[in-house]
Design an enzyme around this catalytic site. Structure first.
Site, mmCIF file in Angstrom:
data_model
loop_
_atom_site.group_PDB
_atom_site.id
_atom_site.type_symbol
_atom_site.label_atom_id
_atom_site.label_comp_id
_atom_site.label_asym_id
_atom_site.label_seq_id
_atom_site.Cartn_x
_atom_site.Cartn_y
_atom_site.Cartn_z
ATOM 1 N N GLU A 1 67.094 44.150 -131.419
ATOM 2 C CA GLU A 1 65.907 43.606 -131.160
ATOM 3 C C GLU A 1 65.620 42.943 -129.479
ATOM 4 O OE1 GLU A 1 63.621 40.987 -133.324
ATOM 5 O OE2 GLU A 1 61.989 42.084 -133.141
ATOM 6 N N ASP B 1 68.460 43.273 -136.186
ATOM 7 C CA ASP B 1 67.140 42.516 -135.905
ATOM 8 C C ASP B 1 68.141 40.998 -136.247
ATOM 9 O OD1 ASP B 1 63.813 41.681 -136.786
ATOM 10 O OD2 ASP B 1 65.340 40.532 -135.455
ATOM 11 N N ILE C 1 66.976 38.022 -135.991
ATOM 12 C CA ILE C 1 66.371 37.217 -137.324
ATOM 13 C C ILE C 1 65.059 37.695 -137.253
ATOM 14 C CG2 ILE C 1 65.035 35.052 -137.407
ATOM 15 C CD1 ILE C 1 66.907 33.701 -135.317
ATOM 16 N N ASP C 2 64.759 38.423 -138.606
ATOM 17 C CA ASP C 2 63.619 38.910 -138.913
ATOM 18 C C ASP C 2 62.833 37.791 -139.683
ATOM 19 O OD1 ASP C 2 61.784 41.645 -138.993
ATOM 20 O OD2 ASP C 2 61.645 40.547 -140.831
ATOM 21 N N THR D 1 61.258 35.610 -136.987
ATOM 22 C CA THR D 1 61.338 34.850 -136.019
ATOM 23 C C THR D 1 60.386 33.598 -136.123
ATOM 24 O OG1 THR D 1 62.517 36.588 -134.747
ATOM 25 C CG2 THR D 1 61.722 34.494 -133.779
ATOM 26 N N ASP E 1 63.481 46.169 -137.395
ATOM 27 C CA ASP E 1 62.822 45.281 -138.563
ATOM 28 C C ASP E 1 63.266 45.834 -140.151
ATOM 29 O OD1 ASP E 1 59.983 44.585 -136.372
ATOM 30 O OD2 ASP E 1 61.777 43.250 -136.816
HETATM 31 C C1 LIP Z 1 58.467 40.634 -137.539
HETATM 32 C C2 LIP Z 1 58.324 41.902 -138.580
HETATM 33 C C3 LIP Z 1 57.159 41.707 -139.645
HETATM 34 C C4 LIP Z 1 55.993 41.532 -138.919
HETATM 35 C C5 LIP Z 1 56.160 40.148 -137.873
HETATM 36 C C6 LIP Z 1 57.266 40.203 -136.999
HETATM 37 P P1 LIP Z 1 60.428 39.694 -135.956
HETATM 38 O O1 LIP Z 1 59.581 40.897 -136.929
HETATM 39 O O2 LIP Z 1 59.543 42.252 -139.380
HETATM 40 O O3 LIP Z 1 57.181 42.911 -140.229
HETATM 41 O O4 LIP Z 1 54.851 41.788 -139.519
HETATM 42 O O5 LIP Z 1 54.955 39.770 -137.316
HETATM 43 O O6 LIP Z 1 56.891 41.412 -136.020
HETATM 44 O O7 LIP Z 1 59.482 39.201 -134.524
HETATM 45 O O8 LIP Z 1 60.155 38.236 -136.849
HETATM 46 O O9 LIP Z 1 61.714 40.209 -135.754
#
Ligand code: LIP
Length: 260
Positions: free
Chosen positions: A73, A87, A89-90, A92, A213
């Protein structure tokens, strides 16, 4: 690719996810109150740890599987026949604000199909893992989606990001609540989808989410007896797609609510 080669990648993904999770947790616990917030866009956080963790994962994968492609990412990469989609850190936004709800997500995709999906939540020490055709597990124990068939008894997480206009999110939320669903939004699409795979909730949907993600978590649901839309299309790899995962009995109503 032989079964032995795939299994080697599966075991490596689990070990790498745990190592990356330990680094994420260390940085989370080290963060100062003066944490500087950086943004990639509206409500789209960037932290130094994202990049640091992605570099660690990329290095470990390159050591073991130098001929595989890698796409992260934060740093991008390339999409070859065999590609790791990561990803670091999903969730974040929650990581950046000190909320312990996030995970690392690692998917291995061959010929455009996810073959391995691994997520690790270092705060709860929960490792979600799946190989296509071999089921899904949480910390080694098989998991299954819930048996909820009445949407009025269901818990549905509806993801949101600034990548699309808010109006669509509001419309879908209104439709789901009118059906009696308990609608939530947390902030990690990967964990939200993984919670469907293990029955903590009954559906996760989002009008747009990126491949890094969600690809790993969608495989968890497919291997745990759930239904998922055709998420990982060729376009999705680079541009994302909508995602719907749910118990099979809820499919028709959730798909209809998401039809905008
Ligand atoms: C997240 C996504 C999630 C979305 C968040 C954010 P990140 O990814 O996994 O679905 O709703 O707003 O985009 O940016 O934390 O890697």
């Amino acid at each position: 690719m032989t079964d032995v080669q795939l299994n080697h990648r599966y075991l490596a993904a689990c070990a790498i996810a745990r190592e990356a999770g330990r680094l994420i947790r260390l940085r989370f616990e080290q963060r100062g109150e003066a944490l500087t917030h950086k943004f990639k866009g509206p409500q789209d956080y960037l932290t130094e740890t994202d990049a640091e963790v992605e570099r660690l994962i990329a290095a470990r994968i390159a050591e073991s599987f130098p001929d595989d492609d890698f796409f992260g990412e934060e740093g991008g990469g390339s999409f070859g026949r065999d590609v790791w989609i990561v990803d670091p850190i999903d969730g974040t936004a929650d990581f950046a604000r000190g909320v312990p709800h996030f995970c690392v997500s690692i998917a291995f995709v061959r010929d455009g199909r996810t073959e391995i999906g691994v997520l690790y939540d270092p705060m709860l020490d929960e490792l979600f893992a799946a190989r296509r055709g071999a089921g899904a597990t949480l910390n080694g124990v098989p998991i299954k989606v819930s048996t909820i068939a009445d949407i009025g008894q269901s818990v549905v997480e509806l993801g949101w990001s600034s990548r699309i206009p808010f109006e669509g999110f509001a419309t879908v939320q209104g439709r789901l609540q009118a059906l009696g669903a308990g609608v939530k939004r947390r902030g990690s699409g990967a964990l939200g989808i993984a919670y469907v795979a293990m029955g903590r909730q009954d559906a996760y949907c989002e009008l747009h989410i990126n491949s890094w993600d969600a690809a790993a978590a969608v495989l968890l649901v497919e291997e745990a007896g759930g239904w998922a839309n055709d998420f990982l299309t060729p376009e999705c790899l680079r541009s994302g797609n909508r995602v719907i995962v749910c118990t099979p009995a809820l499919r028709e109503q959730i798909e209809r609510a998401m039809d905008i």
